[in-house]
Design a protein around this motif. Sequence first.
Motif, PDB file in Angstrom:
ATOM      1  N   ASN A  53       0.821  -1.426  -0.174  1.00  0.00           N
ATOM      2  CA  ASN A  53      -0.209  -0.375  -0.051  1.00  0.00           C
ATOM      3  C   ASN A  53       0.896   1.222  -0.239  1.00  0.00           C
ATOM      4  O   ASN A  53       0.571   2.152  -0.145  1.00  0.00           O
ATOM      5  N   SER A  54       2.197   1.277  -0.019  1.00  0.00           N
ATOM      6  CA  SER A  54       2.856   2.249  -0.094  1.00  0.00           C
ATOM      7  C   SER A  54       3.307   3.080  -1.158  1.00  0.00           C
ATOM      8  O   SER A  54       2.498   2.479  -2.244  1.00  0.00           O
ATOM      9  N   SER A  55       4.418   3.308  -1.521  1.00  0.00           N
ATOM     10  CA  SER A  55       4.413   4.571  -2.382  1.00  0.00           C
ATOM     11  C   SER A  55       5.546   3.504  -3.617  1.00  0.00           C
ATOM     12  O   SER A  55       6.562   3.555  -4.194  1.00  0.00           O
ATOM     13  N   GLY A  56       5.540   2.616  -3.050  1.00  0.00           N
ATOM     14  CA  GLY A  56       6.453   1.625  -3.772  1.00  0.00           C
ATOM     15  C   GLY A  56       8.508   1.381  -3.003  1.00  0.00           C
ATOM     16  O   GLY A  56       9.147   0.898  -3.854  1.00  0.00           O
ATOM     17  N   VAL A  57       8.067   2.035  -1.854  1.00  0.00           N
ATOM     18  CA  VAL A  57       9.374   0.933  -1.089  1.00  0.00           C
ATOM     19  C   VAL A  57       9.259   0.364  -0.440  1.00  0.00           C
ATOM     20  O   VAL A  57      10.666  -0.329  -0.413  1.00  0.00           O
ATOM     21  N   LEU A  58       8.140  -0.255   0.159  1.00  0.00           N
ATOM     22  CA  LEU A  58       8.106  -1.615   0.684  1.00  0.00           C
ATOM     23  C   LEU A  58       6.988  -2.421  -0.152  1.00  0.00           C
ATOM     24  O   LEU A  58       6.388  -2.030   0.439  1.00  0.00           O
ATOM     25  N   PRO A 120      15.405  -7.975   0.498  1.00  0.00           N
ATOM     26  CA  PRO A 120      13.927  -6.979   0.410  1.00  0.00           C
ATOM     27  C   PRO A 120      13.998  -6.122  -0.003  1.00  0.00           C
ATOM     28  O   PRO A 120      12.901  -5.640  -1.475  1.00  0.00           O
ATOM     29  N   VAL A 121      13.858  -4.995   0.691  1.00  0.00           N
ATOM     30  CA  VAL A 121      13.891  -3.225  -0.099  1.00  0.00           C
ATOM     31  C   VAL A 121      14.226  -3.518  -1.641  1.00  0.00           C
ATOM     32  O   VAL A 121      14.103  -2.529  -2.091  1.00  0.00           O
ATOM     33  N   VAL A 122      15.431  -3.788  -1.747  1.00  0.00           N
ATOM     34  CA  VAL A 122      16.113  -3.865  -2.662  1.00  0.00           C
ATOM     35  C   VAL A 122      15.848  -4.157  -4.569  1.00  0.00           C
ATOM     36  O   VAL A 122      15.474  -4.151  -5.209  1.00  0.00           O
ATOM     37  N   VAL A 123      15.356  -5.577  -4.150  1.00  0.00           N
ATOM     38  CA  VAL A 123      14.554  -6.454  -4.783  1.00  0.00           C
ATOM     39  C   VAL A 123      12.855  -5.835  -5.084  1.00  0.00           C
ATOM     40  O   VAL A 123      12.604  -5.645  -6.287  1.00  0.00           O
ATOM     41  N   HIS A 124      12.534  -5.097  -4.101  1.00  0.00           N
ATOM     42  CA  HIS A 124      10.694  -4.400  -4.752  1.00  0.00           C
ATOM     43  C   HIS A 124      11.758  -3.441  -5.191  1.00  0.00           C
ATOM     44  O   HIS A 124      10.234  -3.128  -6.174  1.00  0.00           O
ATOM     45  N   ASN A 130       5.366  -3.030  -8.554  1.00  0.00           N
ATOM     46  CA  ASN A 130       4.903  -1.723  -7.666  1.00  0.00           C
ATOM     47  C   ASN A 130       5.842  -1.501  -7.547  1.00  0.00           C
ATOM     48  O   ASN A 130       6.130   0.216  -6.587  1.00  0.00           O
ATOM     49  N   GLY A 131       7.149  -1.751  -7.495  1.00  0.00           N
ATOM     50  CA  GLY A 131       8.235  -0.854  -6.878  1.00  0.00           C
ATOM     51  C   GLY A 131       8.353   0.848  -7.443  1.00  0.00           C
ATOM     52  O   GLY A 131       8.696   0.621  -8.558  1.00  0.00           O
ATOM     53  N   TRP A 132       9.501   1.954  -6.635  1.00  0.00           N
ATOM     54  CA  TRP A 132       9.836   2.435  -7.292  1.00  0.00           C
ATOM     55  C   TRP A 132      10.805   2.787  -8.061  1.00  0.00           C
ATOM     56  O   TRP A 132      10.381   3.808  -9.428  1.00  0.00           O
ATOM     57  N   MET A 133      11.736   1.558  -8.872  1.00  0.00           N
ATOM     58  CA  MET A 133      12.236   1.727  -9.345  1.00  0.00           C
ATOM     59  C   MET A 133      11.597   1.008 -10.867  1.00  0.00           C
ATOM     60  O   MET A 133      12.139   0.817 -12.054  1.00  0.00           O
ATOM     61  N   ALA A 134      10.555  -0.480 -10.445  1.00  0.00           N
ATOM     62  CA  ALA A 134      10.035  -0.846 -11.096  1.00  0.00           C
ATOM     63  C   ALA A 134      11.017  -1.487 -12.622  1.00  0.00           C
ATOM     64  O   ALA A 134      10.393  -0.901 -13.792  1.00  0.00           O
ATOM     65  N   ALA A 135      11.790  -2.431 -11.949  1.00  0.00           N
ATOM     66  CA  ALA A 135      12.056  -2.632 -13.412  1.00  0.00           C
ATOM     67  C   ALA A 135      11.306  -3.789 -14.769  1.00  0.00           C
ATOM     68  O   ALA A 135       9.994  -3.136 -14.792  1.00  0.00           O
ATOM     69  N   PHE A 136      12.072  -2.976 -15.401  1.00  0.00           N
ATOM     70  CA  PHE A 136      11.505  -3.201 -17.085  1.00  0.00           C
ATOM     71  C   PHE A 136      10.039  -2.730 -17.368  1.00  0.00           C
ATOM     72  O   PHE A 136       9.246  -2.671 -18.190  1.00  0.00           O
ATOM     73  N   GLY A 137       9.385  -1.654 -16.682  1.00  0.00           N
ATOM     74  CA  GLY A 137       8.779  -0.329 -16.709  1.00  0.00           C
ATOM     75  C   GLY A 137       7.401  -0.621 -16.188  1.00  0.00           C
ATOM     76  O   GLY A 137       6.624   0.156 -17.240  1.00  0.00           O
ATOM     77  N   GLN A 138       7.245  -1.820 -15.515  1.00  0.00           N
ATOM     78  CA  GLN A 138       5.914  -2.199 -15.460  1.00  0.00           C
ATOM     79  C   GLN A 138       5.486  -1.501 -14.480  1.00  0.00           C
ATOM     80  O   GLN A 138       4.050  -1.283 -14.384  1.00  0.00           O
ATOM     81  N   GLY A 139       5.591  -0.612 -13.692  1.00  0.00           N
ATOM     82  CA  GLY A 139       5.305   0.417 -12.432  1.00  0.00           C
ATOM     83  C   GLY A 139       5.726   1.685 -12.797  1.00  0.00           C
ATOM     84  O   GLY A 139       5.399   2.032 -13.465  1.00  0.00           O
TER      85      GLY A 139
END
Length: 146
Positions: A53-58, A120-124, A130-139
């Motif tokens: 529910n966070s802003s992509g941090v965790l 886990p934080v870096v993987v998220h 929903n991660g703030w770096m969003a690998a592959f442009g999904q998020g």
Amino acid sequence: MVFFMQIGFSMLEVGSVQAKSTKNVLVKNAFDVCLSSLSWALVGHALAFGRSNSSGVLGGNGGWALFAAEDPSALDYAQYLFQWAFVSTACTIVSGAVAERIQIHAFFVYTLWLTCFVYPVVVHWCWDANGWMAAFGQGKNAIGDL
């Protein structure tokens, strides 16, 4: 595959320590695999890929104890094993860097810290949609949201 990496790192580490430390290094690496597997299954995977529910941090609002309350698919288990291989390898690489310089209890505390909170934080951030770096442009796009 991960076991071959662990054996390779163990042999590399054994070759770089004194002969009297060989047994300690091998036991430490064996327990490292066991401890990282349990902690990643119980806590780390949920923090990395649980609903967020966070802003992509965790992440972490579901999936504790390896999909305890969800209906996992084969892809979920494959993702778990893939990420577990990397978290276990990350712990073993550090094991080689601190060989003969750290007490075994302190190393296990470090392993728990790395597998339950840091990794886990870096993987998220990078691998979860929903991660703030969003690998592959999904998020979300971190640069575009600024």
